[in-house]
Enzyme design. Sequence first.
Site, short mmCIF file in Angstrom:
data_model
loop_
_atom_site.label_atom_id
_atom_site.label_comp_id
_atom_site.label_asym_id
_atom_site.label_seq_id
_atom_site.Cartn_x
_atom_site.Cartn_y
_atom_site.Cartn_z
N ARG A 59 0.83 -1.22 0.00
CA ARG A 59 0.00 0.00 0.00
C ARG A 59 0.86 1.26 0.00
O ARG A 59 0.57 2.21 -0.73
CB ARG A 59 -0.96 0.02 1.19
CG ARG A 59 -2.08 -0.99 1.06
CD ARG A 59 -2.94 -1.00 2.30
NE ARG A 59 -2.10 -1.33 3.45
CZ ARG A 59 -2.38 -1.03 4.71
NH1 ARG A 59 -3.48 -0.38 5.01
NH2 ARG A 59 -1.57 -1.38 5.67
N ASN A 115 -6.20 -2.45 2.04
CA ASN A 115 -6.20 -3.91 2.16
C ASN A 115 -7.64 -4.40 2.24
O ASN A 115 -8.52 -3.69 2.73
CB ASN A 115 -5.47 -4.36 3.43
CG ASN A 115 -3.97 -4.30 3.30
OD1 ASN A 115 -3.42 -4.25 2.21
ND2 ASN A 115 -3.28 -4.29 4.43
#
Length: 99
Positions: free
Chosen positions: A20, A38
Site C-alpha cells: 500500500r 487492504n
Amino acid sequence: MSRAILQVMIRGRVQGVGYRAWVEYQATASGLEGWVRNRRDGSVEALFAGAPNHVADMVALCRHGPPSSRVDSVTSETAGADELNLRRAGEKFSVLPTV
C-alpha cells in the site's frame, strides 16, 4: 484532457510487504488521485484517477509491485468519480482502512 478512473484488485502476497505504501508513493509521483486499501481476503484494492496513460502505467506497475511482494493477478474495471469520495478530506491519494 480526458480522465480515466479505474478500480483495481491485486492478488498474491501483497499484504504485510509494504504494498500500500508503495502504491501511494508511485501514484503520487505519477500525479494520480485515488486511494488504496487492504481487503480481509488478503488482496489489495486501489482506485486510480488521472490522465489515461498515467492510469494505465500505474496498473502496469501494480503487476510488479515492490520487491518483497508477489503479484499473482491484477484486474481492473472502470469506476465512477463518486468512488473518489472515499479519500480522506484534503488528500489527493489516501491509504484507507481495511475492509
